[in-house]
Motif scaffolding. Structure first.
Motif, mmCIF file in Angstrom:
data_model
loop_
_atom_site.group_PDB
_atom_site.id
_atom_site.type_symbol
_atom_site.label_atom_id
_atom_site.label_comp_id
_atom_site.label_asym_id
_atom_site.label_seq_id
_atom_site.Cartn_x
_atom_site.Cartn_y
_atom_site.Cartn_z
ATOM 1 N N ASN A 29 0.896 -1.292 0.321
ATOM 2 C CA ASN A 29 -0.472 -0.631 0.072
ATOM 3 C C ASN A 29 0.897 1.733 -0.195
ATOM 4 O O ASN A 29 1.843 0.895 0.034
ATOM 5 C CB ASN A 29 -1.460 0.058 0.921
ATOM 6 C CG ASN A 29 0.088 0.489 2.281
ATOM 7 O OD1 ASN A 29 0.580 0.577 2.263
ATOM 8 N ND2 ASN A 29 -0.461 -0.277 3.498
ATOM 9 N N HIS A 30 0.404 2.618 -0.086
ATOM 10 C CA HIS A 30 1.264 3.272 0.443
ATOM 11 C C HIS A 30 1.894 3.906 1.842
ATOM 12 O O HIS A 30 2.391 4.986 1.064
ATOM 13 C CB HIS A 30 0.282 4.689 -0.489
ATOM 14 C CG HIS A 30 -1.255 5.226 0.797
ATOM 15 N ND1 HIS A 30 -1.598 4.197 0.880
ATOM 16 C CD2 HIS A 30 -1.322 6.039 1.372
ATOM 17 C CE1 HIS A 30 -3.294 4.654 1.861
ATOM 18 N NE2 HIS A 30 -1.980 5.670 2.192
ATOM 19 N N PHE A 31 1.614 3.214 2.036
ATOM 20 C CA PHE A 31 2.662 3.416 3.352
ATOM 21 C C PHE A 31 3.616 2.182 3.834
ATOM 22 O O PHE A 31 3.828 2.636 4.666
ATOM 23 C CB PHE A 31 1.492 3.508 4.757
ATOM 24 C CG PHE A 31 0.478 4.106 5.087
ATOM 25 C CD1 PHE A 31 0.335 5.331 5.288
ATOM 26 C CD2 PHE A 31 -0.481 3.371 4.832
ATOM 27 C CE1 PHE A 31 -0.002 6.565 5.468
ATOM 28 C CE2 PHE A 31 -1.589 4.814 5.560
ATOM 29 C CZ PHE A 31 -1.779 5.790 5.438
ATOM 30 N N PHE A 35 -1.495 -3.802 2.241
ATOM 31 C CA PHE A 35 -2.669 -3.703 2.129
ATOM 32 C C PHE A 35 -3.449 -4.727 2.913
ATOM 33 O O PHE A 35 -3.317 -6.019 2.647
ATOM 34 C CB PHE A 35 -2.859 -3.474 0.370
ATOM 35 C CG PHE A 35 -4.619 -3.181 0.197
ATOM 36 C CD1 PHE A 35 -5.214 -1.786 0.628
ATOM 37 C CD2 PHE A 35 -5.380 -4.007 -0.317
ATOM 38 C CE1 PHE A 35 -6.274 -1.694 0.814
ATOM 39 C CE2 PHE A 35 -6.534 -3.820 -0.852
ATOM 40 C CZ PHE A 35 -7.515 -2.322 -0.002
#
Length: 133
Positions: A29-31, A35
């Motif tokens: 995911n974007h972190f 996800f």
């Protein structure tokens, strides 16, 4: 199809447990962690695979579907990870098989643990329904 898209591979598949592996890269995911939807999908697939294998070994043909799922995320999964589904206790398994033979459908709760670098990162619980053809 989902197993290919998520890079899932089978580490072990037997009557006592199923262990699937998935890479961070295809599930990130974007972190920079896995996800949640990907983690859930791999957990669901591990339990589905275990039940499908056990029923197929009995010569059973039919469909296995998930009815309910819940995931408790304990910590971020920040690297490649595994999903491990252990066989339920013998009493629950026998009750499930008996009901399936008698009614042509039965429900079984199954549990999967997600592991990253040997640490538990999430717990999955799902109810699976087997439906005879």
């Amino acid at each position: 199809p989902i197993s290919a898209a998520h890079g899932i591979t089978v580490v072990r598949a037997g009557p006592e447990r199923v262990r699937l592996a998935a890479p961070l890269e295809e599930n990130i995911n974007h972190f920079g962690s896995v996800f949640g939807g990907s983690a859930s999908a791999v957990a669901i697939l591990a339990a589905w695979t275990w039940l499908h294998l056990r029923l197929s070994a009995r010569g059973w043909t039919g469909r296995v579907v998930i009815q309910r799922s819940e995931v408790n995320y304990l910590r971020p999964t920040t690297a490649d990870f595994e999903a491990v589904c252990e066989a339920p206790d013998a009493r629950n398994w026998e009750r499930f098989v008996s009901t399936l033979e008698r009614r042509g459908r039965a429900r079984l709760p199954l549990y999967t643990t997600l592991l990253c670098d040997g640490e538990e990162t999430a717990h999955f619980e799902g109810d699976y329904v087997a439906l005879s053809s």
